[in-house]
Design a protein around this motif. Structure first.
Motif, short mmCIF file in Angstrom:
data_model
loop_
_atom_site.label_atom_id
_atom_site.label_comp_id
_atom_site.label_asym_id
_atom_site.label_seq_id
_atom_site.Cartn_x
_atom_site.Cartn_y
_atom_site.Cartn_z
N ARG A 43 10.73 10.38 9.25
CA ARG A 43 11.77 11.36 9.60
C ARG A 43 11.16 12.75 9.80
O ARG A 43 11.59 13.50 10.67
N ALA A 44 10.14 13.09 9.00
CA ALA A 44 9.50 14.39 9.12
C ALA A 44 8.70 14.48 10.43
O ALA A 44 8.72 15.51 11.10
N ARG A 45 8.01 13.41 10.79
CA ARG A 45 7.17 13.42 11.99
C ARG A 45 7.95 13.13 13.27
O ARG A 45 7.59 13.61 14.34
N HIS A 46 8.97 12.30 13.14
CA HIS A 46 9.77 11.88 14.30
C HIS A 46 11.25 12.05 13.96
O HIS A 46 11.95 11.08 13.68
N PRO A 47 11.75 13.28 13.95
CA PRO A 47 13.12 13.53 13.47
C PRO A 47 14.21 12.81 14.27
O PRO A 47 15.30 12.62 13.76
N ARG A 48 13.90 12.38 15.47
CA ARG A 48 14.91 11.68 16.27
C ARG A 48 14.92 10.17 16.01
O ARG A 48 15.80 9.47 16.50
N ALA A 49 13.97 9.69 15.23
CA ALA A 49 13.91 8.26 14.92
C ALA A 49 14.99 7.91 13.89
O ALA A 49 15.21 8.63 12.93
N ALA A 50 15.65 6.79 14.12
CA ALA A 50 16.61 6.27 13.15
C ALA A 50 15.83 5.45 12.12
O ALA A 50 14.95 4.67 12.49
N CYS A 51 16.15 5.63 10.85
CA CYS A 51 15.43 4.94 9.78
C CYS A 51 16.41 4.21 8.87
O CYS A 51 17.49 4.73 8.58
N ALA A 52 15.99 3.03 8.42
CA ALA A 52 16.82 2.25 7.50
C ALA A 52 15.93 1.64 6.43
O ALA A 52 14.86 1.10 6.72
N GLY B 277 20.65 10.46 -2.46
CA GLY B 277 19.78 11.24 -1.60
C GLY B 277 19.34 10.58 -0.32
O GLY B 277 18.64 11.20 0.47
N LEU B 278 19.72 9.34 -0.11
CA LEU B 278 19.28 8.63 1.09
C LEU B 278 19.88 9.24 2.35
O LEU B 278 19.16 9.56 3.30
N ARG B 279 21.18 9.43 2.36
CA ARG B 279 21.85 9.99 3.54
C ARG B 279 21.38 11.41 3.84
O ARG B 279 21.25 11.77 5.00
N GLU B 280 21.13 12.18 2.78
CA GLU B 280 20.66 13.55 2.99
C GLU B 280 19.30 13.57 3.69
O GLU B 280 18.96 14.52 4.38
N LYS B 281 18.53 12.50 3.52
CA LYS B 281 17.22 12.39 4.17
C LYS B 281 17.34 11.81 5.58
O LYS B 281 16.34 11.65 6.25
N ASP C 206 0.81 -1.22 0.00
CA ASP C 206 0.00 0.00 0.00
C ASP C 206 0.84 1.26 0.00
O ASP C 206 0.42 2.31 0.46
N GLY C 207 2.05 1.16 -0.53
CA GLY C 207 2.90 2.35 -0.62
C GLY C 207 4.35 2.00 -0.85
O GLY C 207 4.70 0.86 -1.13
N ASP C 208 5.18 2.99 -0.71
CA ASP C 208 6.61 2.87 -0.95
C ASP C 208 7.36 3.02 0.37
O ASP C 208 7.10 3.95 1.13
N GLY C 209 8.28 2.09 0.63
CA GLY C 209 9.02 2.12 1.88
C GLY C 209 9.86 3.37 2.08
O GLY C 209 9.95 3.90 3.18
N LEU C 210 10.46 3.87 1.02
CA LEU C 210 11.27 5.08 1.13
C LEU C 210 10.38 6.28 1.48
O LEU C 210 10.75 7.11 2.31
#
Length: 119
Positions: free
Chosen positions: A74-83, A93-97, A63-67
């Motif tokens: 990251r926008a809603r929870h800027p302190r969350a680590a994402c992979a 552009g991954l690291r910049e995000k 139901d969507g795209d993982g990226l």
């Protein structure tokens, strides 16, 4: 990221039940809460119940795209680590995000080490 005394909370999102099962087996060695979702809507519901400190998502979800999911996290929870857990790294552009690439073909010890470093 989080308070030193608080264990991390992990959210794993993947459309492939085998990939989720593999991540579940690896994550059992990590401290903290672990939750699992097979799509964006389920992940968003779980994040609404309790914001995770680490989110790992596959690329193609039913139901969507993982990226896109990770970008929203990251926008809603800027302190969350994402992979992003995929076999091919995104072009750029991954690291910049603020998102880490996790190679789906990596040996389990390497994935476990990366998960521990994110948590």
């Amino acid at each position: 990221m989080r308070e030193p005394s608080n264990p991390p909370s992990f959210l794993f999102v993947d459309a492939d039940p085998r990939a989720l099962a593999a991540l579940r087996r690896l994550a059992r060695y990590l401290p903290g809460d672990k939750r699992f979702a097979q799509g964006v809507r389920e992940a968003e519901r779980l994040m609404g119940e309790a914001p995770p400190s680490v989110v790992v998502s596959g690329q193609g979800l039913p139901d969507g795209d993982g990226l896109c999911l990770l970008t929203c996290v990251r926008a809603r929870h800027p302190r969350a680590a994402c992979a992003l857990h995929t076999s091919q790294p995104p072009s750029r552009g991954l690291r910049e995000k603020g998102i880490t690439w996790m190679d789906r073909a990596a040996p389990p010890q390497q994935v476990l080490a990366l998960l521990a470093s994110l948590g």
